[in-house]
Enzyme design. Structure first.
Site, PDB file in Angstrom:
ATOM      1  N   ARG A 174       0.993  -1.300  -0.060  1.00  0.00           N
ATOM      2  CA  ARG A 174      -0.033  -0.022  -0.023  1.00  0.00           C
ATOM      3  C   ARG A 174       1.083   1.221  -0.099  1.00  0.00           C
ATOM      4  NH1 ARG A 174      -2.078   2.144   4.415  1.00  0.00           N
ATOM      5  NH2 ARG A 174      -2.459   0.277   5.511  1.00  0.00           N
TER       6      ARG A 174
ATOM      7  N   TYR B 102     -17.838  14.110 -15.148  1.00  0.00           N
ATOM      8  CA  TYR B 102     -17.989  12.649 -14.980  1.00  0.00           C
ATOM      9  C   TYR B 102     -18.907  12.552 -13.735  1.00  0.00           C
ATOM     10  CZ  TYR B 102     -17.987   7.729 -13.797  1.00  0.00           C
ATOM     11  OH  TYR B 102     -18.118   6.486 -13.354  1.00  0.00           O
TER      12      TYR B 102
ATOM     13  N   ASP C  26      -8.823  16.968 -14.839  1.00  0.00           N
ATOM     14  CA  ASP C  26      -8.833  15.459 -14.937  1.00  0.00           C
ATOM     15  C   ASP C  26      -8.529  15.440 -16.604  1.00  0.00           C
ATOM     16  OD1 ASP C  26      -9.931  13.084 -15.830  1.00  0.00           O
ATOM     17  OD2 ASP C  26     -11.527  12.969 -14.319  1.00  0.00           O
TER      18      ASP C  26
ATOM     19  N   LYS D 247      -9.299   3.875 -18.629  1.00  0.00           N
ATOM     20  CA  LYS D 247      -9.518   4.284 -19.918  1.00  0.00           C
ATOM     21  C   LYS D 247      -8.451   4.163 -20.671  1.00  0.00           C
ATOM     22  CE  LYS D 247     -13.535   4.993 -17.999  1.00  0.00           C
ATOM     23  NZ  LYS D 247     -13.540   5.420 -16.815  1.00  0.00           N
TER      24      LYS D 247
HETATM   25  N1  LCS Z   1     -12.645  10.730 -14.602  1.00  0.00           N
HETATM   26  C1  LCS Z   1     -13.501  10.503 -15.859  1.00  0.00           C
HETATM   27  C2  LCS Z   1     -13.354  11.898 -16.753  1.00  0.00           C
HETATM   28  C3  LCS Z   1     -14.148   9.473 -16.189  1.00  0.00           C
HETATM   29  O1  LCS Z   1     -14.648   9.596 -17.163  1.00  0.00           O
HETATM   30  C4  LCS Z   1     -14.209   8.315 -14.915  1.00  0.00           C
HETATM   31  C5  LCS Z   1     -15.047   7.148 -15.239  1.00  0.00           C
HETATM   32  C6  LCS Z   1     -13.797   8.718 -13.958  1.00  0.00           C
HETATM   33  C7  LCS Z   1     -12.747   9.974 -13.489  1.00  0.00           C
HETATM   34  C8  LCS Z   1     -13.603   7.708 -12.593  1.00  0.00           C
HETATM   35  O2  LCS Z   1     -12.757   6.520 -13.079  1.00  0.00           O
HETATM   36  P1  LCS Z   1     -12.735   5.195 -12.486  1.00  0.00           P
HETATM   37  O3  LCS Z   1     -13.053   5.227 -11.296  1.00  0.00           O
HETATM   38  O4  LCS Z   1     -14.302   4.400 -13.201  1.00  0.00           O
HETATM   39  O5  LCS Z   1     -11.574   4.507 -13.071  1.00  0.00           O
HETATM   40  N2  LCS Z   1     -15.937   7.380 -16.372  1.00  0.00           N
HETATM   41  C9  LCS Z   1     -16.599   6.304 -16.531  1.00  0.00           C
HETATM   42  C10 LCS Z   1     -17.761   6.687 -17.799  1.00  0.00           C
HETATM   43  O6  LCS Z   1     -17.900   7.701 -18.172  1.00  0.00           O
HETATM   44  N3  LCS Z   1     -18.378   5.387 -17.884  1.00  0.00           N
HETATM   45  O7  LCS Z   1     -18.011   4.540 -17.053  1.00  0.00           O
HETATM   46  C11 LCS Z   1     -16.888   5.079 -16.275  1.00  0.00           C
END
Ligand code: LCS
Length: 396
Positions: free
Chosen positions: A57, A110, A184, A209
């Site tokens: 961790r 998001y 972001d 992503k």
């Molecule tokens: N920031 C952005 C711009 C995102 O699109 C997402 C997830 C996150 C942060 C969070 O990331 P995660 O914890 O999922 O790794 N976006 C998603 C979407 O548009 N569809 O499913 C997840």
């Protein structure tokens, strides 16, 4: 290393560490803890006086290679890997904010980040103001004595709104240089945009992503100055969220990163072709894609993005939501799924899916129409994707 090699080389060559067997591919160190040679060495490691690994961790050899590579690609001093994008974002907020502090965030973000700010942080006595960062005077007026963090996405999920990063930096830093600007960069990736080079303090990512790119690992990143990264590791990750990335996932992202530049090039080329196809289709009302000259924010995108405009686009059909839902139900090749940035194309309906954390009123005020359909364009052959959309459009 980052001074000598170009981005396309750094995605796979940067920050290699020699292991005992000189393995070409970084080994996956699954050990939860690491042996000390003595009690004294254990103590000095905990005091930060050695470079020894202690407990996964707090640091892991596989993850460390990934962190160094991500920091290099974003032109940052250091990076931390997290178990998810949300783990990364919440660790940043928890590191920087306390009861009584104020955050200014763009209103188009998001859905789960919106929920974290709107419901999570406010429950802890942190005040959050959502505004449109494109309005310079609105941003200026929103800043207050207790503002500690400014947060935005560009391109924003799901409308692809582009925020002029340099303008935000100028407005915020003119007011108070101590306010931390967090961007972001999930949609653009460092292949298209490096916000730290434009004056942003901290970059966050959903590495789930494009950075991983294969849809088989959930992860997140925070990149910034060493001083902040140390603090985020000790306070945000260690003391508050514990949202650490596992070494198996770290390995997958190291592997995925090797093709980041190649994938982004194809994602972008395909997305532009599909955006042009949709924009000229009689059944389509509007296409949101930063690469289209007809897109309101095209000039700002051109100024701050390089090598193209990314692989996500959104669109609204004539007839709105009903027709959009019919289209989603009519595609055959494109997958109906959330997430984005994978090799395969994914289509979804933000109002009922990724952005259902907004109330209808909040959503409409953020420009997320009921009929908006989001398409994460994959790296398949563009003509097959266009043929799939074409046959689906014929059915509605
Ligand atoms: N920031 C952005 C711009 C995102 O699109 C997402 C997830 C996150 C942060 C969070 O990331 P995660 O914890 O999922 O790794 N976006 C998603 C979407 O548009 N569809 O499913 C997840």
């Amino acid at each position: 290393m980052k001074d000598c090699y170009k981005f396309n080389t750094r995605v796979m060559h940067d920050c290699k560490e020699k292991d005992a067997f000189n393995a070409l591919v970084p080994p996956i160190y699954t050990s939860a803890s690491y042996r000390f040679n003595s009690a004294e060495e254990g103590g000095s490691s905990f005091r930060g006086e050695t470079n020894c690994f202690i407990y996964t961790r707090l640091g892991n050899p596989t993850t460390k290679i990934l962190e160094k590579r991500i920091a290099s690609l974003e032109e940052g001093e250091e990076a931390i890997a997290f178990a998810s994008g949300m783990g990364a974002i919440s660790s940043v907020f928890y590191t920087l904010l306390s009861n009584g502090d104020h955050v200014v965030a763009d209103k188009t973000i998001y859905g789960c980040t919106f929920a974290l700010l709107n419901h999570g942080l406010t429950r802890l006595g942190i005040e959050v103001t959502f505004i449109d960062f494109k309005e310079e005077s609105t941003l200026k007026n929103a800043l207050k004595n207790n503002t500690k963090v400014v947060f935005f996405e560009t391109p924003a999920n799901p409308t692809l709104k582009i925020i002029d990063i340099e303008k935000v930096v100028k407005t915020v830093k003119q007011y108070n240089t101590n306010i931390q600007i967090v961007c972001d960069n999930t949609f653009a990736t460092p292949y298209h945009q490096q916000p730290l080079t434009l004056g942003v303090d901290i970059v966050v990512h959903s590495g789930t992503k494009y950075l991983n790119g294969h849809g088989d690992a959930i992860c997140g990143f925070v990149i910034g100055r060493k001083e902040f990264i140390d603090q985020c590791k000790k306070v945000g990750l260690k003391d508050l969220t514990g949202a650490v990335l596992g070494p198996m996932e770290a390995y997958l992202v190291i592997r995925g990163l090797k093709t980041l530049a190649l994938r982004m090039e194809r994602h972008s080329q395909n997305a532009l072709k599909i955006a042009q196809f949709l924009a000229s289709h009689p059944k389509v009302e509007f296409v949101y894609y930063p690469g289209l000259p007809s897109f309101l924010d095209h000039d700002t995108a051109k100024k701050q993005m390089k090598n193209g405009f990314g692989g996500i686009l959104s669109f609204v059909l004539k007839g709105g939501m009903d027709q959009g839902i019919k289209l989603i139900n009519s595609v055959k090749l494109i997958n109906v799924a959330v997430s984005l940035g994978e090799c395969e194309s994914l289509i979804e309906h933000p109002a009922s899916m990724t952005h259902s954390t907004y109330t209808e009123c909040e959503r409409l005020a953020s420009g997320i129409e009921d009929g908006l359909i989001r398409l994460s364009v994959g790296i398949e052959d563009a003509s097959d994707l266009i043929a799939d959309l074409s046959q689906a459009l014929e059915k509605i």
